[in-house]
Enzyme design. Structure first.
Site, PDB file in Angstrom:
ATOM      1  N   LYS A 173       0.877  -1.181   0.000  1.00  0.00           N
ATOM      2  CA  LYS A 173       0.000   0.000   0.000  1.00  0.00           C
ATOM      3  C   LYS A 173       0.911   1.227   0.000  1.00  0.00           C
ATOM      4  O   LYS A 173       1.366   1.697   1.040  1.00  0.00           O
ATOM      5  CB  LYS A 173      -0.897  -0.020   1.251  1.00  0.00           C
ATOM      6  CG  LYS A 173      -2.276   0.567   1.052  1.00  0.00           C
ATOM      7  CD  LYS A 173      -2.279   2.023   0.615  1.00  0.00           C
ATOM      8  CE  LYS A 173      -2.044   2.970   1.753  1.00  0.00           C
ATOM      9  NZ  LYS A 173      -1.762   4.354   1.296  1.00  0.00           N
ATOM     10  N   GLU A 247       9.294   1.931  10.977  1.00  0.00           N
ATOM     11  CA  GLU A 247      10.347   2.930  10.715  1.00  0.00           C
ATOM     12  C   GLU A 247       9.639   4.276  10.714  1.00  0.00           C
ATOM     13  O   GLU A 247       8.910   4.595   9.768  1.00  0.00           O
ATOM     14  CB  GLU A 247      11.000   2.684   9.349  1.00  0.00           C
ATOM     15  CG  GLU A 247      11.639   1.309   9.184  1.00  0.00           C
ATOM     16  CD  GLU A 247      12.976   1.185   9.900  1.00  0.00           C
ATOM     17  OE1 GLU A 247      13.449   2.183  10.470  1.00  0.00           O
ATOM     18  OE2 GLU A 247      13.531   0.073   9.902  1.00  0.00           O
ATOM     19  N   CYS A 281      13.583  11.374   6.470  1.00  0.00           N
ATOM     20  CA  CYS A 281      13.482  11.125   7.917  1.00  0.00           C
ATOM     21  C   CYS A 281      14.827  11.346   8.605  1.00  0.00           C
ATOM     22  O   CYS A 281      14.877  11.610   9.794  1.00  0.00           O
ATOM     23  CB  CYS A 281      12.978   9.704   8.161  1.00  0.00           C
ATOM     24  SG  CYS A 281      14.000   8.466   7.329  1.00  0.00           S
ATOM     25  N   GLU A 383       8.820  17.106  14.397  1.00  0.00           N
ATOM     26  CA  GLU A 383       9.384  16.845  13.066  1.00  0.00           C
ATOM     27  C   GLU A 383       8.629  17.722  12.064  1.00  0.00           C
ATOM     28  O   GLU A 383       7.442  17.516  11.821  1.00  0.00           O
ATOM     29  CB  GLU A 383       9.196  15.366  12.710  1.00  0.00           C
ATOM     30  CG  GLU A 383       9.818  15.016  11.376  1.00  0.00           C
ATOM     31  CD  GLU A 383       9.466  13.608  10.899  1.00  0.00           C
ATOM     32  OE1 GLU A 383       8.288  13.244  10.975  1.00  0.00           O
ATOM     33  OE2 GLU A 383      10.374  12.912  10.431  1.00  0.00           O
TER      34      GLU A 383
HETATM   35  P1  NAD Z   1       2.057   8.713   7.057  1.00  0.00           P
HETATM   36  O1  NAD Z   1       2.234   8.009   8.357  1.00  0.00           O
HETATM   37  O2  NAD Z   1       1.017   9.760   6.961  1.00  0.00           O
HETATM   38  O3  NAD Z   1       1.713   7.672   5.881  1.00  0.00           O
HETATM   39  C1  NAD Z   1       2.572   6.586   5.588  1.00  0.00           C
HETATM   40  C2  NAD Z   1       1.756   5.484   4.938  1.00  0.00           C
HETATM   41  O4  NAD Z   1       0.833   4.960   5.892  1.00  0.00           O
HETATM   42  C3  NAD Z   1       0.902   5.934   3.753  1.00  0.00           C
HETATM   43  O5  NAD Z   1       0.906   4.917   2.768  1.00  0.00           O
HETATM   44  C4  NAD Z   1      -0.470   6.092   4.364  1.00  0.00           C
HETATM   45  O6  NAD Z   1      -1.519   5.968   3.435  1.00  0.00           O
HETATM   46  C5  NAD Z   1      -0.467   4.939   5.344  1.00  0.00           C
HETATM   47  N1  NAD Z   1      -1.432   5.059   6.451  1.00  0.00           N
HETATM   48  C6  NAD Z   1      -1.923   6.180   7.020  1.00  0.00           C
HETATM   49  N2  NAD Z   1      -2.798   5.853   8.012  1.00  0.00           N
HETATM   50  C7  NAD Z   1      -2.834   4.507   8.077  1.00  0.00           C
HETATM   51  C8  NAD Z   1      -3.541   3.569   8.885  1.00  0.00           C
HETATM   52  N3  NAD Z   1      -4.381   3.962   9.862  1.00  0.00           N
HETATM   53  N4  NAD Z   1      -3.333   2.248   8.677  1.00  0.00           N
HETATM   54  C9  NAD Z   1      -2.469   1.830   7.715  1.00  0.00           C
HETATM   55  N5  NAD Z   1      -1.800   2.665   6.900  1.00  0.00           N
HETATM   56  C10 NAD Z   1      -1.964   3.992   7.081  1.00  0.00           C
HETATM   57  O7  NAD Z   1       3.507   9.254   6.675  1.00  0.00           O
HETATM   58  P2  NAD Z   1       3.892  10.182   5.443  1.00  0.00           P
HETATM   59  O8  NAD Z   1       3.402  11.562   5.747  1.00  0.00           O
HETATM   60  O9  NAD Z   1       3.510   9.502   4.193  1.00  0.00           O
HETATM   61  O10 NAD Z   1       5.498  10.136   5.517  1.00  0.00           O
HETATM   62  C11 NAD Z   1       6.258  11.005   6.277  1.00  0.00           C
HETATM   63  C12 NAD Z   1       6.699  10.356   7.559  1.00  0.00           C
HETATM   64  O11 NAD Z   1       7.435   9.158   7.273  1.00  0.00           O
HETATM   65  C13 NAD Z   1       7.660  11.235   8.333  1.00  0.00           C
HETATM   66  O12 NAD Z   1       7.313  11.186   9.702  1.00  0.00           O
HETATM   67  C14 NAD Z   1       9.016  10.579   8.118  1.00  0.00           C
HETATM   68  O13 NAD Z   1       9.966  10.805   9.120  1.00  0.00           O
HETATM   69  C15 NAD Z   1       8.617   9.141   8.069  1.00  0.00           C
HETATM   70  N6  NAD Z   1       9.662   8.359   7.416  1.00  0.00           N
HETATM   71  C16 NAD Z   1      10.432   7.522   8.185  1.00  0.00           C
HETATM   72  C17 NAD Z   1      11.476   6.798   7.598  1.00  0.00           C
HETATM   73  C18 NAD Z   1      12.331   5.861   8.400  1.00  0.00           C
HETATM   74  O14 NAD Z   1      13.033   5.051   7.800  1.00  0.00           O
HETATM   75  N7  NAD Z   1      12.309   5.923   9.729  1.00  0.00           N
HETATM   76  C19 NAD Z   1      11.727   6.928   6.236  1.00  0.00           C
HETATM   77  C20 NAD Z   1      10.926   7.804   5.490  1.00  0.00           C
HETATM   78  C21 NAD Z   1       9.896   8.510   6.090  1.00  0.00           C
END
Ligand code: NAD
Length: 480
Positions: A173, A247, A281, A383
């Protein structure tokens, strides 16, 4: 305009509910695609396809699965520029960066795990000359893989490659904000893999993502995204006791000692602050400079930041494109107001760049440097995930450690110093998953990657990924 359908059982299928989401080019705010707005029915179809494919796929030898991964890498490499241009159009990042960082890494993800699987060893022991024990690792079944929008195909394939090479089948997804390269990737998969091994369901987290996490036949979830979503996923996966890897977000300190290599520290702190529009991130968005170097560092850092070119993602000289979406743009801008209200000084940036008419509606922001905030400021604690860094002072190693550890996140840190004993002391005391000494974003894919505290749960990378995507069975044979 493209229409992005789900990819299930090697077929492109419209969502069961017939609904689509609008996807915009963040540089122009023009509509570029319609994305399947899938729900639990589409997840059900995908899980059934993955379950059906699992017995044959998991019965293949590691060497056979390795060959499939090499073939996927070769086909993506042939179309690398097409992938890079699409990633840029969908996400906003410069094409050059998408090509050199994202798509290069997508190809490497497959080649790396294609090789790694052939070099794994299982544990075995002889215990007191009475028993011989060994550990058999087994694939798990259907893995659920959920990825964010900042490094779209890079992070999705970082999960797909180890999951399938270990013998699992997957339901992915991707983020609803960046679905296009995953759809192009599905074309490659259809050419290479047996049906049902990789399935991709597009749509929102609230509908498609949640249905995947709650599905009783998905025993494992690998998630990369925000911390609040991570908490939700942990709660939702509790009912069926899933194996979960999270992550999550970061707010990473970049610690500059007075004895550092000044030019290297400046150049890398610029990259760590603003690469990929600051939407990584691992970005070093909290800069701490030792008192005696502070004024010189800030003056030069601001001077170099102002030279960064923001604008047309298609031009090779562009360093930063637009932020990913209107809502994220507004979120980042709101922090600038918070900074002012908290007494911070915006040393540079904080406004849109002057750009040609074509980009007048895009989500562009000049790289922004803020000083003068207290450690309790929301701009230091939260963040922001955009081209915004804070700069603060520290005096002495203890103060640097206290400030660096003073947030809820614990993903990574950078330390710039010529004093290696000092650097090792920081590495020992910083509560983060990765410490870079005189470097940033250098990764050996064999090593564990992940965060502490609110930055995540578990580690991925090399054998850690292969272990996550398998279950060990310990076998004990008594012989005397
Ligand atoms: P997000 O948490 O909003 O979304 C990430 C994914 O989760 C998307 O595909 C979204 O549709 C899905 N999602 C959202 N709600 C959900 C639910 N209730 N159940 C299942 N799936 C769900 O994050 P984002 O805004 O897309 O990405 C940015 C974030 O990702 C930042 O906080 C960044 O630090 C983090 N990030 C972390 C790493 C790492 O390796 N630690 C790497 C890249 C990004």
């Amino acid at each position: 305009m493209d229409r992005v359908n789900n990819f299930i059982d090697n077929q492109f299928l419209p969502p069961q509910g017939g609904q689509f989401l609008v996807s915009l080019n963040p540089a122009t705010a023009e509509q570029i695609a319609e994305i399947a707005d899938s729900d639990a029915r589409d997840i059900e179809l995908a899980v059934q396809a993955a379950k059906k494919a699992y017995p044959l796929w998991s019965a293949k030898t590691s060497a056979e699965r390795s060959q499939y991964l090499y073939r996927i890498a070769d086909l993506i490499e042939k179309r690398a520029l097409e992938f890079a241009e699409l990633e840029s159009r969908d996400q906003g990042k410069p094409v050059k960066l998408a090509n050199e960082m994202d798509i290069a890494r997508v190809i490497l993800n497959f080649r790396f795990f294609a090789g790694a699987i052939l070099h794994t060893e299982n544990e075995s022991t002889v215990h007191d000359n009475r028993t011989f024990n060994y550990v058999a690792r087994k694939s798990i079944g259907v893995a659920g893989l959920i990825s964010p929008w900042n490094l779209p195909l890079y992070l999705l394939t970082w999960k797909i490659a180890p999951a399938i090479v270990s013998g699992n089948t997957v339901v992915c997804k991707p983020s609803e904000f960046t679905s296009l390269t995953a759809s192009l990737f599905a074309e490659v998969i259809a050419q290479v893999l047996p049906a049902g091994v990789v399935n991709i369901v597009f749509g929102t987290g609230a509908k498609a993502g949640e249905a995947l996490v709650k599905h009783p036949d998905v025993p494992l979830i690998s998630f990369t995204g925000g911390t609040e979503t991570g908490k939700r996923i942990l709660r939702d996966s509790a009912e069926s006791i899933k194996k979960v890897s999270l992550e999550l977000g970061g707010k990473n300190p970049n610690i500059i000692f007075a004895d550092c290599d000044f030019e290297a520290a400046i150049a890398n702190s610029i990259r760590a602050g603003f690469l990929n529009q600051g939407e990584i991130c691992l970005c070093g968005s909290r800069i701490y400079v030792e008192d005696s170097l502070y004024d010189r560092f800030v003056q030069r850092y601001v001077q170099e930041t102002q030279k960064l070119i923001v604008g047309d993602p298609g031009l090779p000289e562009t360093f930063m494109g637009p932020l990913v979406s209107a809502s994220h743009y507004q979120k980042v801008l709101s922090y600038l107001e918070v900074a002012k209200a908290e007494g911070g000084q915006i040393l540079c940036g904080g406004q849109r760049p002057q750009l040609p008419e074509k980009f007048s509606k895009g989500y562009f922001l000049n790289p922004t440097v803020i000083a003068g905030l207290s450690e309790s400021s929301k701009c230091i604690q939260d963040e922001i995930f955009g081209p915004v860094v804070t700069i603060s002072r520290f005096s002495g190693v203890d103060d640097a450690i206290t400030k660096a550890n003073g947030v809820r996140y614990g993903l990574s840190a950078s330390v710039w110093t010529a004093n290696l004993s000092q650097a090792h002391r920081l590495a020992a005391e910083l509560k983060v998953g990765t410490v870079w000494i005189n470097s940033w974003l250098v990764r050996d894919l064999r090593l564990p990657f992940g965060g502490m505290k609110a930055s995540g749960l578990g580690r991925e990378g090399g054998r850690h990924s292969l272990e996550f995507f398998t279950e060990p069975t310990t076998v004990c044979v008594r012989y005397s």
